[in-house]
Design a protein around this motif. Sequence first.
Motif, short mmCIF file in Angstrom:
data_model
loop_
_atom_site.label_atom_id
_atom_site.label_comp_id
_atom_site.label_asym_id
_atom_site.label_seq_id
_atom_site.Cartn_x
_atom_site.Cartn_y
_atom_site.Cartn_z
N GLY A 429 0.72 -1.29 0.03
CA GLY A 429 0.12 -0.04 -0.05
C GLY A 429 0.96 1.33 -0.07
O GLY A 429 0.36 2.37 -0.23
N ASP A 430 2.19 1.06 0.05
CA ASP A 430 2.91 2.32 0.06
C ASP A 430 3.00 3.20 -1.31
O ASP A 430 2.78 2.48 -2.10
CB ASP A 430 4.34 2.10 0.51
CG ASP A 430 4.85 1.71 2.02
OD1 ASP A 430 3.66 1.72 2.64
OD2 ASP A 430 5.77 1.29 2.38
N VAL A 431 3.14 4.57 -1.10
CA VAL A 431 3.19 5.05 -2.51
C VAL A 431 4.64 5.99 -2.47
O VAL A 431 4.69 7.01 -1.74
CB VAL A 431 1.73 6.00 -2.67
CG1 VAL A 431 1.87 7.00 -3.90
CG2 VAL A 431 0.59 5.32 -2.43
N LEU A 432 5.23 5.70 -3.57
CA LEU A 432 6.38 6.60 -3.81
C LEU A 432 6.18 7.61 -4.80
O LEU A 432 5.86 7.26 -5.94
CB LEU A 432 7.68 5.46 -4.23
CG LEU A 432 9.06 6.27 -4.49
CD1 LEU A 432 9.39 7.24 -3.42
CD2 LEU A 432 9.70 5.16 -5.14
N THR A 433 6.36 8.87 -4.32
CA THR A 433 5.92 9.99 -5.17
C THR A 433 7.24 10.64 -5.61
O THR A 433 8.08 11.06 -4.79
CB THR A 433 5.00 11.02 -4.71
OG1 THR A 433 3.79 10.17 -4.24
CG2 THR A 433 4.56 12.22 -5.54
N VAL A 434 7.53 10.80 -6.96
CA VAL A 434 8.76 11.47 -7.56
C VAL A 434 8.53 12.43 -8.38
O VAL A 434 8.09 12.62 -9.29
CB VAL A 434 9.57 10.65 -8.30
CG1 VAL A 434 10.91 11.11 -8.56
CG2 VAL A 434 10.02 9.24 -7.39
N PRO A 435 8.52 13.84 -7.70
CA PRO A 435 8.05 15.08 -8.62
C PRO A 435 8.95 15.43 -9.56
O PRO A 435 10.36 15.15 -9.55
CB PRO A 435 7.62 16.11 -7.43
CG PRO A 435 8.65 15.71 -6.45
CD PRO A 435 8.76 14.34 -6.44
#
Length: 540
Positions: A429-435
């Motif tokens: 369920g983790d979410v890795l966000t790379v802007p």
Amino acid sequence: MTLPKPIPPRLTAVLALLMAAAPAAAQTGPTPPVRTAVPPAQDTVRTLPQQGQADAERAQGPLLDAPVSRTEYRLGPGDQVDVAIFGELNQVYTLTVSPEGSLLIPTVGIARVLGLNLEQAEDRVRATVARYYRNVEVRLALSRVRTFKVFLVGDVTTPGVRTATAATRISEIVNAPRDRNGARRRTVYLRRASGDSVDVDLARFFQLGDVAANPTLREGDALRVPLVDETVSVQGRVLFDGAYQFRRGESLAELLHLANGGDGFPADAADSIRVVRTPAAGERVILLMSRDEALGARGRAFALQPFDAVYVPSLSNFRRQQVAQVVGQVVRPGTYPIRPDTTTVRELVAMAGGFTPQASLVQATLQRGEQTGAVPSDQLASIPTDLLTGEERRILQIRAQGATNAVVIDFQRVFAAGGDAYDQTVRSGDVLTVPMASTDVTVIGAVGVPGLVRHAPDQGVAYYVRQAGGFSRRADRGDMVVLKARNGTRVHWRDVGELDPGDTVVVPFRDDRNWRDVLTSTQAIVTTISGLVLIAVGIF
């Protein structure tokens, strides 16, 4: 010797149709002509028409769920039959069974067919015709089933009279599988006009598809739906959980068979059945047994009692795919399978194809899919700020510093050359966000020209405020804050040294007070205090 009259070709086709027991279209009139075949009705499911649709049903006929059996269907008033006579008399009649149960055959007489099946009725008509004509053959076929009234009473929304046919089943009249409280209805009492009574378990039809538990109706039938008073419950991993109307004499195995739709337990049901019984007087009793025991001899011998509760636990994480999501500046954003607390952030990024050239590791974030700690109450957020105490305001300020599900991680260090730094593991369920990387610092609020200012190394807040046109006259310089691009936290400007690309400087506006309102409020407070003092002096 007199030879029989030749049969016309048109009548020959009709006789062949009747001998195959195929239905024909009904016609009315004093002298019905020879009838022609019509296509059979489509296999369509529909509910029984209401009273306002009775005319349409009489015109079209009811829909059947199975072919009419010539040995089981009993004729009654209103049934329509086709009688074909050929030999010395060649004729086809479309006749309706009279209210007293007879068929009036033109030029022949009356044949009583009430309660007879189609084979018996055909023999009765043949015997009647044979009294007047010799060397004739008789065929009888049902062309339309009758319509009649039944009575619905008990725990229903609108008790009263219902229109039914000989092909109508109980579920079309009592079409509510649950009672008003949500319990699954089990018992409907069917009382025949002859005085016989049938105890119908509709749940066996709705959940098992047992058509035998959903009989057809007859003239004068009365359906009584009792109030659901005593129940037993089945909770947990079964196909049809919830409260069930109690049926005396039912066993645990029978109830579980019904609750699982006759297909056995779901694959993720645990091999443990718990039955909780709370007697009217005495301590609660808990019985444990395996699934095989519950469905076997032990379960068949275990008679349920009112208000028993059956619990079937489920296996946790049974064949559940563990995944984490990667969004933003990676080559292949999406959802990827992982091994919780084993797959690392580095491996997750590798599955996503690595970073794009525009990726910002400074602003990248990793958020847990589920809160791991206690979730703080949001009651303070619903209270107006003016009514909060100083301590409550500080609590809200601390909560605004960051999300409780954000993982503290230095992505630049993790992905540095050499890869010797600590690599954080991920969970389902983790979410890795790379802007996308930013080369600017945003300045908003009470400044001359709010907007983007190009990042300059080794520069603090004052530099960017000057580049944005400096403070306006209404700027509240003491309450400036910086929103950090790394984790979105809010930091007081005095606690910030060098700004990073993507940071935001917020210069709030000064809250100008209306001194006239302040003076009016002060006078009101003084007046109230003076009144209280005078009252106290008068008392003492």
